[in-house]
Design an enzyme around this catalytic site. Sequence first.
Site: not given
Lengths: 312, 281
Positions: A149, A212, A248
């Site tokens: 991430d 995300k 996400k």
Amino acid sequence: MRPFSNSSPVDAVGIQERADFFTKRSLKKESKVSALYLALRMCDLTTLEGADTPGRVIQLCEKAKNPMPPSVFHALFNDFAGQSAFAQIPSVAAVCVYPSTVAVAARALHGTGIGVASVATAFPSGQCPLEIKVQDVKYAIDQGASEIDMVINRGAFLSGDLQQVYDEIVEVKRVCGSVHLKVILETGELGSYDRVRLASDIAMEAGADFIKTSTGKITPAATLPVTLVMLQAISDFYQRTNKKVGMKPAGGIRTAKQAIQYLCMLYETLGPEWMTPDLFRFGASALVNDLLRQITKEVLGIYTYDKYFSVD
Amino acid sequence: MSKINKTIKLFIAGEFPRTESGRSWPVYFYKTNKIFAQLCKASRKDLRNSVTAAQGVQATWAARSAYNRSQILYRMAEMTEGKREEFKQILEKTIGMTKVASEKAVDEAIQAFIYYAGFADKYQQILGAVNPVNGPHHNFTTLEPIGVIGLFCNTKFNLGKLVAHIAAPISIGNSVVAVLAQEGAAILAPLAEVFATSDLPKGVVNLLTGELDELLKPMASHMEVQAISCQTHEVHILGEVRTLAAGNIKRVIPPTGNEVLSLEVLRGYLEVKTVWHPIGV
């Protein structure tokens, strides 16, 4: 032409109204139960604290494997064992930690199929040179991370240097290779839906496997309208390139009710193909216990207590 | 200008929402068919939201100093005084009290707030103890709040008792979800405003109006409720409450009679902890 120069503008009022619409649905019991189970399978159980210890990460990994302790499951659901819908509480999708505890998590989750996601690239600010970001990513992968991430360079983005933002993501993706890359836009710092859309387009063009919303370190984190903007960007990107990018939302999703709203929105924006942990994740920690609580409520008909399952 | 009426809603987490179910039931002027007000018929979800609020705030409320809790309860007495007329009007119009009786009822409610405000920093000394034991130990009986209290009120309306059974538990550091009885339920309006304007943290007191039969089961089986105070005279429900309460070993506080100012009321809402401590360590 730069790959992100044709990013489309966003109708802010329309987006907010459309997103608000998802908070006013009522769901039938069967749909609710399956949504709760699906949401649980989509969770990235997260701990990103300065106070993280190997012990805490191991504890979290145990929770990832068995969100509801087996003893509690048997005590609560014994009489319902025959009902397939309530047969098993699934594991979550992944555990999300800092690079320094990736090795611990990887060991604890070995052979379970649960992913180890690591934040990297000077999370959460992203304020350091590219070489160091790359090293950060390499270290996390060496330690056993199966998902990375990364945060985008908001400093560069907000000062208009979109090329640098793009190049950094491309470079990190190159280092990642087959390791899944999630690109955190930190939408709370971007300031407008148009910029969220632009950042989404840049991230996807640069090779993100997931986009995300947030680090979870600032508010506002994930919201329904912001997520909707990103889902629409994913939809447009899919139509153009036939590549499925995952989504996400992370931060601020604490209740099962919110999670179900996100799932409704996902279904109606991207369709059933995206209703899988491979393409949609919740970055959350408190959410898991609320999902368990609501599942228990559906099974037993009584309201339960979140600390019943674990004290985090 | 014509007079405007107050819409009576619920009191959950420090706010005044309508019931999420959208249902209501009429309250009439005493012994007439003329509607006094439409009250919210709270649903199970309203109850759940109340418990969530009560549970969320209870620990921080209990952690406040006894002195501070005392001050807040005393302010409730002051706020009730300011709303004396509104309380009286409701008692006279909806349950037919005489002016003298309604005056007395409000007096009693104010007395109850003051009484339990006074005891907030004194019950430990009076009900706690240092116990003689056979061995080199100190042995203390200390008192703690139970947690979230679900209160089912008297079927026969009694303002003093209602206030006592809210003031007593919160003076100790409990939080309360009260389901008012149908008689006199319109009292929710001024009472909720008393709690809302006394610096009481949101969620410590939640007031619902609705049907006992509908709200009893979800309350008594709720795992986040630590005690049920069953002050209703419908004694047949006590057995059902006890059965459901067993799920998380809730305490069931049976009807206490009509005492308003009594340490016995307070004692019902306390958890007793015995602490052993070696002498000389």
